[in-house]
Design a protein around this motif. Structure first.
Motif, mmCIF file in Angstrom:
data_model
loop_
_atom_site.group_PDB
_atom_site.id
_atom_site.type_symbol
_atom_site.label_atom_id
_atom_site.label_comp_id
_atom_site.label_asym_id
_atom_site.label_seq_id
_atom_site.Cartn_x
_atom_site.Cartn_y
_atom_site.Cartn_z
ATOM 1 N N PHE A 1 -85.200 -2.183 -47.254
ATOM 2 C CA PHE A 1 -85.635 -2.664 -48.299
ATOM 3 C C PHE A 1 -84.872 -4.098 -48.847
ATOM 4 C CE2 PHE A 1 -87.438 1.403 -49.087
ATOM 5 C CZ PHE A 1 -88.644 1.020 -49.653
ATOM 6 N N LEU B 1 -88.898 24.899 -60.456
ATOM 7 C CA LEU B 1 -87.466 25.161 -60.790
ATOM 8 C C LEU B 1 -87.340 26.327 -61.663
ATOM 9 C CD1 LEU B 1 -84.981 23.927 -59.549
ATOM 10 C CD2 LEU B 1 -84.718 22.625 -61.496
ATOM 11 N N ASP C 1 -84.000 15.734 -56.917
ATOM 12 C CA ASP C 1 -85.456 14.984 -57.401
ATOM 13 C C ASP C 1 -86.045 14.272 -56.075
ATOM 14 O OD1 ASP C 1 -87.296 14.016 -58.764
ATOM 15 O OD2 ASP C 1 -86.055 12.623 -59.818
ATOM 16 N N GLN D 1 -81.016 10.721 -65.014
ATOM 17 C CA GLN D 1 -81.354 9.818 -64.107
ATOM 18 C C GLN D 1 -82.180 8.713 -64.466
ATOM 19 O OE1 GLN D 1 -81.577 10.957 -60.096
ATOM 20 N NE2 GLN D 1 -83.050 9.749 -59.718
ATOM 21 N N GLN D 2 -83.217 9.127 -65.067
ATOM 22 C CA GLN D 2 -84.250 8.173 -65.367
ATOM 23 C C GLN D 2 -83.636 7.106 -66.588
ATOM 24 O OE1 GLN D 2 -86.034 7.639 -62.761
ATOM 25 N NE2 GLN D 2 -87.970 7.413 -64.024
ATOM 26 N N PRO E 1 -79.398 5.728 -58.371
ATOM 27 C CA PRO E 1 -80.031 6.869 -58.241
ATOM 28 C C PRO E 1 -79.382 8.021 -57.361
ATOM 29 C CG PRO E 1 -81.694 5.605 -58.138
ATOM 30 C CD PRO E 1 -80.429 4.712 -57.722
ATOM 31 N N MET F 1 -72.421 14.077 -44.609
ATOM 32 C CA MET F 1 -72.220 13.266 -45.252
ATOM 33 C C MET F 1 -72.376 11.842 -44.413
ATOM 34 S SD MET F 1 -71.704 12.656 -48.463
ATOM 35 C CE MET F 1 -71.149 11.361 -49.848
ATOM 36 N N TYR G 1 -76.024 11.274 -44.155
ATOM 37 C CA TYR G 1 -76.902 10.711 -45.498
ATOM 38 C C TYR G 1 -76.599 9.415 -45.736
ATOM 39 C CZ TYR G 1 -77.957 11.042 -50.314
ATOM 40 O OH TYR G 1 -78.324 10.703 -51.712
ATOM 41 N N THR H 1 -82.579 14.503 -46.228
ATOM 42 C CA THR H 1 -81.268 13.970 -45.423
ATOM 43 C C THR H 1 -80.110 14.793 -46.280
ATOM 44 O OG1 THR H 1 -82.546 12.106 -44.919
ATOM 45 C CG2 THR H 1 -80.275 12.142 -44.326
ATOM 46 N N THR I 1 -76.727 11.596 -58.562
ATOM 47 C CA THR I 1 -77.029 12.945 -57.833
ATOM 48 C C THR I 1 -75.611 13.583 -57.722
ATOM 49 O OG1 THR I 1 -77.462 12.524 -55.822
ATOM 50 C CG2 THR I 1 -79.446 12.665 -57.236
ATOM 51 N N PHE I 2 -74.693 12.991 -57.649
ATOM 52 C CA PHE I 2 -73.437 13.637 -57.166
ATOM 53 C C PHE I 2 -72.316 13.890 -58.558
ATOM 54 C CE2 PHE I 2 -74.349 11.603 -53.125
ATOM 55 C CZ PHE I 2 -74.169 12.745 -52.211
ATOM 56 N N GLY J 1 -83.402 14.712 -63.352
ATOM 57 C CA GLY J 1 -84.442 13.669 -63.381
ATOM 58 C C GLY J 1 -84.429 13.027 -64.903
ATOM 59 N N VAL K 1 -75.379 16.652 -46.330
ATOM 60 C CA VAL K 1 -74.201 16.620 -47.333
ATOM 61 C C VAL K 1 -74.194 18.051 -47.931
ATOM 62 C CG1 VAL K 1 -73.414 15.638 -49.466
ATOM 63 C CG2 VAL K 1 -74.728 14.146 -47.910
ATOM 64 N N PRO L 1 -80.434 21.084 -56.925
ATOM 65 C CA PRO L 1 -81.709 20.545 -57.067
ATOM 66 C C PRO L 1 -81.730 19.147 -56.735
ATOM 67 C CG PRO L 1 -80.948 21.505 -59.151
ATOM 68 C CD PRO L 1 -79.664 21.480 -58.167
ATOM 69 N N PRO M 1 -78.851 20.768 -63.564
ATOM 70 C CA PRO M 1 -79.676 20.704 -62.554
ATOM 71 C C PRO M 1 -81.363 20.496 -63.026
ATOM 72 C CG PRO M 1 -78.543 22.544 -62.138
ATOM 73 C CD PRO M 1 -77.830 22.260 -63.569
ATOM 74 N N THR M 2 -81.651 21.133 -64.177
ATOM 75 C CA THR M 2 -82.916 20.913 -64.423
ATOM 76 C C THR M 2 -83.125 19.577 -65.265
ATOM 77 O OG1 THR M 2 -82.160 22.209 -66.652
ATOM 78 C CG2 THR M 2 -83.466 23.544 -64.953
ATOM 79 N N ASN N 1 -78.531 7.047 -43.519
ATOM 80 C CA ASN N 1 -79.836 7.127 -43.895
ATOM 81 C C ASN N 1 -79.863 6.248 -45.070
ATOM 82 O OD1 ASN N 1 -82.642 7.849 -44.081
ATOM 83 N ND2 ASN N 1 -82.099 9.508 -45.913
ATOM 84 N N LEU N 2 -79.207 6.131 -46.080
ATOM 85 C CA LEU N 2 -79.283 5.464 -47.204
ATOM 86 C C LEU N 2 -79.154 3.859 -46.696
ATOM 87 C CD1 LEU N 2 -77.467 7.168 -50.117
ATOM 88 C CD2 LEU N 2 -79.748 6.566 -49.991
ATOM 89 N N MET O 1 -88.578 15.719 -60.215
ATOM 90 C CA MET O 1 -87.965 16.168 -61.540
ATOM 91 C C MET O 1 -88.067 15.077 -62.505
ATOM 92 S SD MET O 1 -87.249 19.061 -60.849
ATOM 93 C CE MET O 1 -86.458 19.690 -62.469
ATOM 94 N N SER O 2 -88.611 13.760 -61.866
ATOM 95 C CA SER O 2 -88.583 12.523 -62.707
ATOM 96 C C SER O 2 -90.098 12.041 -62.711
ATOM 97 C CB SER O 2 -87.750 11.689 -62.811
ATOM 98 O OG SER O 2 -87.558 11.108 -61.272
ATOM 99 N N LEU P 1 -82.163 2.582 -45.330
ATOM 100 C CA LEU P 1 -83.111 2.160 -46.499
ATOM 101 C C LEU P 1 -82.795 0.859 -47.155
ATOM 102 C CD1 LEU P 1 -84.082 5.408 -48.198
ATOM 103 C CD2 LEU P 1 -85.655 3.976 -46.843
ATOM 104 N N LEU Q 1 -81.530 1.305 -55.075
ATOM 105 C CA LEU Q 1 -81.281 2.332 -54.099
ATOM 106 C C LEU Q 1 -80.156 3.227 -54.416
ATOM 107 C CD1 LEU Q 1 -83.009 0.972 -50.664
ATOM 108 C CD2 LEU Q 1 -84.030 2.239 -52.539
#
Lengths: 292, 372
Positions: A15, B48, B74, A265-266, A247, A1, A4, B87, A251-252, A262, B92, B72, A258-259, A7-8, B36-37, A11, A244
């Protein structure tokens, strides 16, 4: 964790520099450029080529990236001197499209459609700084220095002249301000800074490809500035954090299938941005127009 | 009163308990890094679907003692999305096996997966540079340069001596160009004209005129874009080129094969016979049709196979009493090398690239027929 988050955070720092440089143009000088993503890429490719062929030294990479971006920023400053408003936006759009074509069609410089892979880990004065924590520290220090530089510049006569030009170009000219020089300097400073961000990006991702520096990237940088608050020091950083991290945070959420992740999220991302603009049009960290 | 020895034993058991429990029953984490987007979400969903169908079959067969936990992520089809997603999956979610698609995403994610020793399996990108990204980066489909070798015997058989070529200036197009250029002399042919184009180009009239000028016996084009492939075929025919046209797996796309100008088009492609009676392939095809109410695709098949491969590797490790990690999965792959997947046996090379079958197809009356 932790890795991660590091890394974020790296970024966000990279940015953050890019958005702060965009803020120099949009927020302080009133120059709406759609070619900032291209200069981000120019910095990244310059650093990548230097690292792959000569040395992965970060200071030299910064120097190469900023110098090349500033030199090529004259291509952007040239139309900025002649046109303003929507005409400049169209001119910068043309430059952005031209740059992306060059990124894709000049394989000896940019790796073409395959990009440049295998960028070695960065060093700083001979010390390896490619490990996640060290690179985060370097990126964070660069961000702080960039923000300090912008603050010093904006508090001085240069900054006040830029803001005068932004608010009323004709009035600033009437008061004896050299508008063409101011625009050229603002564009050069903004592009030089985003070139440095590009160099950091190249070392961080270890792979650069023209697809990463398209019009979408320019729009994303604009969004960071406008959502956070244009013309403020903290605004671009707030915008960067939001764009940043939102999004990533989504995902958490375990309730999102899962499908559909995306799509959801959008949808959430778009709705949040729209609501922000309705209820806080000056950006999260922005002040009202009258107080700015 | 608790003795010191009892206390130490109790403390050790408490500390060791989570890892023991994890070893006994925790599900294996399988990550996916697909778009996925955005504009490429259609591909991500297709990939998938293949993974989920395989997971259904693995669970139904009770192949593994522990379950598989699908995570999964994105990638948005971007290099940055690939780096961030990888990452997260490595650090994680602690995934030991990640299915990945798109060349840019793969190249950005590969160094991160390599450092974390996570196996990454590509079932979508065909650029030959994907073969050398990392020992932990595997390809479960023939890469473009491997695929194009299958057309050489056809060229020899037909007696084609002068070949013209149109190719996109990207890694896959350039690799096909290099492969054809070096392979043609061996079958008595020569490359009399090679025209590199941008992957976004859609106007080919001028190139068609140049192709006509070199008087080829056949024309080979290499483009991964369906839109571009359609334009190449159409504009070559519109500009009076009646010679044999050949390509690689792009010819599989319905938009290409359905084109009237594609009549007679010969193309190579991954072996995938939906009418095969081989049990795993039959199960994949039936399952896909029942679950998704559509015809299966080779992309779906590749990720179905990549997921089955994980289950077979993990089963082997379970049987040997070894933990399932990126390192042990790679060791197991190198030990076994050949796996029975949908469509037949698949053998992996040392670098993790699979040598799956390649077949030669021809378009006749809008339908695709296997000719070799």
């Amino acid at each position: 964790m932790i890795a991660y988050i590091v890394n974020l955070a790296t970024l966000v720092a990279i940015f953050g520099i890019a958005a702060a440089s965009m803020n120099l143009l949009i927020g302080y000088a009133g120059i709406f450029s759609l070619a900032h993503g291209a200069f981000f890429g120019i910095g990244a490719f310059a650093a990548a080529q230097l690292a792959l062929n000569l040395t992965p030294d970060l200071l030299l990479a910064f120097l190469a990236a900023a110098s090349l971006s500033i030199a090529l920023s004259l291509c952007l400053a040239l139309p900025a001197l002649r046109v303003r408003g929507e005409y400049f936006i169209a001119a910068s759009l043309g430059l952005q499209m031209f740059a992306v074509t060059v990124f894709h069609e000049a394989p000896s410089l940019t790796g073409g459609h395959g990009g440049l892979a295998g960028i070695p880990q960065a060093t700083l004065l001979g010390i390896e700084v490619g490990t996640p924590w060290r690179f985060l520290a370097v990126a964070a220090v660069t961000l702080v220095l960039s923000l300090l530089l912008i603050q010093i510049l904006m508090r001085g006569s240069f900054g006040r002249a830029l803001m005068a030009m932004r608010d009323a170009e004709s009035a600033a000219m009437a008061f004896g301000k050299n508008i063409p020089l101011l625009k050229t300097l603002a564009v050069a400073a903004g592009c030089g800074l985003v070139g440095i961000a590009g160099a950091l990006y190249a070392f961080h991702i270890s792979f650069v490809i023209g697809d990463s520096f398209t019009l979408e990237q320019s729009v994303l940088l604009q969004a960071m500035v406008i959502i956070g608050g244009a013309g403020t020091l903290a605004g671009p950083l707030v915008g960067t954090l939001l764009i940043l991290l939102l999004p990533a945070a989504l995902t958490f959420m375990p309730m999102i299938p899962p499908t559909e992740i995306g799509t959801v999220q959008q949808f959430l991302y778009g709705a949040a941005m729209t609501l922000l603009m309705i209820f806080r049009p000056g950006g999260i960290a922005g002040q009202s127009v009258g107080r700015r | 009163m608790i003795l010191r020895r009892q206390f130490l034993v109790g403390a050790a058991a408490t500390v060791a308990a989570p890892s023991v429990l994890r070893a006994q029953g925790a599900a294996y984490v399988l990550g996916t890094l697909f778009p996925m987007s955005g504009a490429n979400a259609e591909f991500g969903t297709m990939y998938l679907n293949g993974v989920q169908l395989a997971l259904d079959h693995i669970a139904a067969d009770k192949m593994l003692k522990n379950g598989i936990d699908l995570r999964p992520i994105d990638s948005q089809g971007t290099a940055q999305g690939g780096a961030v997603g990888m990452t997260r999956l490595a650090n994680v979610d602690r995934a030991s096996y990640v299915l990945i698609g798109f060349t840019g995403v793969s190249k950005a994610a590969a160094p991160i997966g390599d450092r974390a020793k996570v196996v990454m399996v590509n079932g979508g990108g065909v650029g030959p540079d994907l073969a050398t990204l990392s020992p932990y980066f595997w390809n479960i489909l023939p890469l473009a340069n491997q695929e194009v070798r299958a057309v050489l015997p056809f060229i020899k058989e037909k007696g084609f001596k002068r070949i013209a070529m149109i190719y996109t200036e990207d890694p896959s197009g350039m690799a096909v160009h290099a492969e054809l250029k070096s392979g043609l002399p061996g079958v008595g042919g020569e490359l009399v004209g090679a025209y590199g184009v941008a992957p976004t180009l859609t106007q080919f009239a001028a190139i068609a005129a140049q192709v006509r000028d070199v008087r080829p016996d056949a024309v080979f084009f290499a483009s991964v874009s369906g839109v571009q492939a359609v334009q190449i075929v159409k504009q070559l025919r519109d500009n009076g080129i009646s010679q044999q046209i050949m390509t690689y797996s792009t010819g599989n796309l319905p938009s290409v094969s359905a084109l009237p100008e594609s009549e007679g088009l010969v193309f190579t492609g991954q072996s995938a016979d939906w009418a095969a009676t081989e049990p795993t392939m039959k199960r994949f095809v039936t399952g896909w049709r029942e679950k998704l109410k559509s015809e299966p695709t080779t992309y779906g098949l590749n990720y179905y196979n990549a997921t089955l491969l994980f289950a077979q590797l993990a089963k082997g490790l379970e049987a040997a009493g070894k933990p399932v990690s990126g390192e042990t999965l790679r060791e197991e792959m190198l030990r076994v090398r050949t796996f029975q997947l949908a469509g037949g046996e698949v053998t992996f090379a040392e670098n993790g690239t699979a040598s799956t079958g390649v077949q030669l197809n021809q378009v006749r009356g809008g339908r695709i027929y296997k000719i070799a």
